[in-house]
Scaffold this motif. Structure first.
Motif, PDB file in Angstrom:
ATOM      1  N   THR A 165      -3.927  -6.703  -1.420  1.00  0.00           N
ATOM      2  CA  THR A 165      -5.193  -5.978  -1.320  1.00  0.00           C
ATOM      3  C   THR A 165      -6.109  -6.293  -2.497  1.00  0.00           C
ATOM      4  O   THR A 165      -7.307  -6.554  -2.314  1.00  0.00           O
ATOM      5  N   MET A 166      -5.553  -6.272  -3.685  1.00  0.00           N
ATOM      6  CA  MET A 166      -6.368  -6.564  -4.865  1.00  0.00           C
ATOM      7  C   MET A 166      -6.891  -7.996  -4.854  1.00  0.00           C
ATOM      8  O   MET A 166      -8.016  -8.273  -5.286  1.00  0.00           O
ATOM      9  N   ALA A 167      -6.084  -8.928  -4.346  1.00  0.00           N
ATOM     10  CA  ALA A 167      -6.496 -10.334  -4.328  1.00  0.00           C
ATOM     11  C   ALA A 167      -7.740 -10.532  -3.462  1.00  0.00           C
ATOM     12  O   ALA A 167      -8.702 -11.195  -3.871  1.00  0.00           O
ATOM     13  N   VAL A 168      -7.731  -9.961  -2.274  1.00  0.00           N
ATOM     14  CA  VAL A 168      -8.849 -10.164  -1.350  1.00  0.00           C
ATOM     15  C   VAL A 168     -10.028  -9.265  -1.696  1.00  0.00           C
ATOM     16  O   VAL A 168     -11.182  -9.713  -1.729  1.00  0.00           O
ATOM     17  N   ASN A 169      -9.766  -7.997  -1.950  1.00  0.00           N
ATOM     18  CA  ASN A 169     -10.835  -7.008  -2.065  1.00  0.00           C
ATOM     19  C   ASN A 169     -11.506  -6.967  -3.428  1.00  0.00           C
ATOM     20  O   ASN A 169     -12.650  -6.516  -3.533  1.00  0.00           O
ATOM     21  N   LEU A 170     -10.806  -7.423  -4.466  1.00  0.00           N
ATOM     22  CA  LEU A 170     -11.347  -7.288  -5.820  1.00  0.00           C
ATOM     23  C   LEU A 170     -11.406  -8.614  -6.576  1.00  0.00           C
ATOM     24  O   LEU A 170     -12.438  -8.942  -7.169  1.00  0.00           O
ATOM     25  N   ARG A 171     -10.307  -9.389  -6.526  1.00  0.00           N
ATOM     26  CA  ARG A 171     -10.323 -10.656  -7.267  1.00  0.00           C
ATOM     27  C   ARG A 171     -11.305 -11.654  -6.650  1.00  0.00           C
ATOM     28  O   ARG A 171     -12.053 -12.322  -7.373  1.00  0.00           O
ATOM     29  N   ALA A 172     -11.315 -11.772  -5.329  1.00  0.00           N
ATOM     30  CA  ALA A 172     -12.199 -12.746  -4.682  1.00  0.00           C
ATOM     31  C   ALA A 172     -13.679 -12.491  -4.986  1.00  0.00           C
ATOM     32  O   ALA A 172     -14.415 -13.439  -5.302  1.00  0.00           O
TER      33      ALA A 172
END
Length: 256
Positions: free
Chosen positions: A116-123
């Motif tokens: 979730t963090m990878a797609v929603n925040l890191r990207a």
């Protein structure tokens, strides 16, 4: 052309939209193209990318379809590189791609949290980092981060999703603080439940959806085009004084 139309027009602009093959991203590509923008449509669904490319080009605008995975560390940089190669500049970035892995806190997994963090925040961070230098050099830019009301208030079983969207809202403010001096406006839009394919999956059944609707003063869920219209406003010169804001599109949910 009337002056008010000019303020909302995007003629000569280019926009990169992630999660472009369905839901809010799909409608955003269409709405921004209607307003005059050329589109870099980013997604993983090859057939969906072909369809949105055809839809944008049918409106007389250019469209480059970019296959990139926002869950990977190099996907955002790849998308930015291909968009810049195609258009030379990106004036508007719409960070829309997201996943929602819903589970009670005691059942949530570390793997789901990290995904979730990878797609929603890191990207969104990586895409903005890749595209902001050219915006700074040009002295103008618009970044719209598609967040959620779950990033503003607590929602049952939305720990990872809500944390990612709350983080995105704070990231939006930091981008504003650092880049406003370069005439870059960065805002987030925070919808309630929107009837996208993901929204239908989680809220489509009456036993789950009806209690949620009862919490919304408007008594209904939203439509993707309603979010896309807010994105158009934030992408246009009409919103040049709006910066660092979380724009709630929630039918009054957070007013209670």
């Amino acid at each position: 052309m009337a002056d008010w139309i000019k303020r909302f027009a995007l003629d000569g602009k280019t926009a990169l939209v992630t999660g472009a093959t369905k839901g809010i991203g799909l409608e955003t590509c269409k709405v921004l193209a209607d307003a005059g923008a050329d589109i870099a449509a980013v997604g993983r669904d090859q057939q969906g990318l072909r369809e949105i490319k055809a839809a944008v080009e049918a409106k007389g605008r250019r469209c480059v379809a970019i296959a990139a995975d926002m869950a990977t560390a190099d996907g955002p940089a790849q998308a930015a590189k291909e968009a810049l190669a195609a258009f030379g500049t990106v004036d508007i970035l719409v960070n829309n791609a997201a996943i929602a892995l819903i589970a009670p806190l005691l059942e949530a997994t570390a793997a789901d949290w990290d995904a979730t963090m990878a797609v929603n925040l890191r990207a969104p961070f990586l895409l903005a980092q890749a595209l902001a230098p050219a915006m700074i050099k040009k002295g103008a830019g618009k970044i719209i981060n598609v967040s959620s009301q779950a990033g503003v208030i607590g929602q049952d079983s939305h720990a990872a999703y809500g944390a990612s969207k709350g983080g995105l809202n704070t990231l939006t403010k930091v981008m504003c603080v650092e880049w406003a001096k370069h005439n870059i406006q960065v805002n987030s839009v925070c919808p309630t439940v929107i009837l996208t394919p993901m929204g239908e999956e989680h809220w489509g059944k009456p036993e789950r959806g009806d209690p949620m609707k009862a919490k919304i003063p408007a008594g209904r869920f939203g439509k993707p085009v309603e979010v896309a219209d807010m994105i158009l406003y934030l992408a246009s010169s009409a919103s040049n004084l709006v910066n660092g804001q979380d724009m709630l599109i929630d039918g009054g949910y957070t007013a209670i």
